[in-house]
Design an enzyme around this catalytic site. Sequence first.
Site, short mmCIF file in Angstrom:
data_model
loop_
_atom_site.label_atom_id
_atom_site.label_comp_id
_atom_site.label_asym_id
_atom_site.label_seq_id
_atom_site.Cartn_x
_atom_site.Cartn_y
_atom_site.Cartn_z
N PRO A 218 -2.48 4.12 -4.15
CA PRO A 218 -3.63 3.35 -3.71
C PRO A 218 -4.11 3.74 -2.31
O PRO A 218 -5.31 3.64 -2.02
CB PRO A 218 -3.15 1.90 -3.74
CG PRO A 218 -1.68 1.96 -3.75
CD PRO A 218 -1.31 3.26 -4.40
N ALA A 219 -3.21 4.22 -1.47
CA ALA A 219 -3.64 4.67 -0.14
C ALA A 219 -4.57 5.87 -0.27
O ALA A 219 -5.59 5.96 0.42
CB ALA A 219 -2.44 5.01 0.73
N ILE B 98 0.87 -1.18 0.00
CA ILE B 98 0.00 0.00 0.00
C ILE B 98 0.91 1.22 0.00
O ILE B 98 1.45 1.62 1.03
CB ILE B 98 -0.95 0.01 1.20
CG1 ILE B 98 -1.88 -1.20 1.15
CG2 ILE B 98 -1.78 1.30 1.20
CD1 ILE B 98 -2.93 -1.25 2.24
N HIS B 99 1.09 1.80 -1.18
CA HIS B 99 1.92 3.00 -1.32
C HIS B 99 1.00 4.20 -1.53
O HIS B 99 -0.22 4.08 -1.40
CB HIS B 99 2.94 2.82 -2.45
CG HIS B 99 2.34 2.39 -3.75
ND1 HIS B 99 1.98 3.29 -4.73
CD2 HIS B 99 2.02 1.16 -4.23
CE1 HIS B 99 1.48 2.62 -5.76
NE2 HIS B 99 1.49 1.33 -5.48
N ALA B 100 1.54 5.35 -1.84
CA ALA B 100 0.80 6.61 -1.84
C ALA B 100 -0.46 6.62 -2.72
O ALA B 100 -1.52 7.03 -2.27
CB ALA B 100 1.72 7.75 -2.24
#
Length: 85
Positions: A18-19, A14-16
């Site tokens: 999709p977060a 979960i990176h920027a």
Amino acid sequence: MKTFQYTIQDELGIHARPAGLLVKEAKKFQSAITLEGNGKKAEAGKLLAIMGMGLKQGAEITITAEGADEDAAIAAMEEFMKANL
């Protein structure tokens, strides 16, 4: 209260991007939506809290929705996770 478990499939975790999309999706609902994994817990509506969890590929998370529209919220979160992560 409704819950489901999901294993992160995205190779970056979960990176920027999709977060941010996850937060946007969670804010559509009145129910309190939380993510739990890596021994940490975060509200789905708080970007920095989600990023701070450090969820990588293969991490198993539990998503919980509690409130008036919890059925719709958990269904939307499950669909989001499968489509984006």
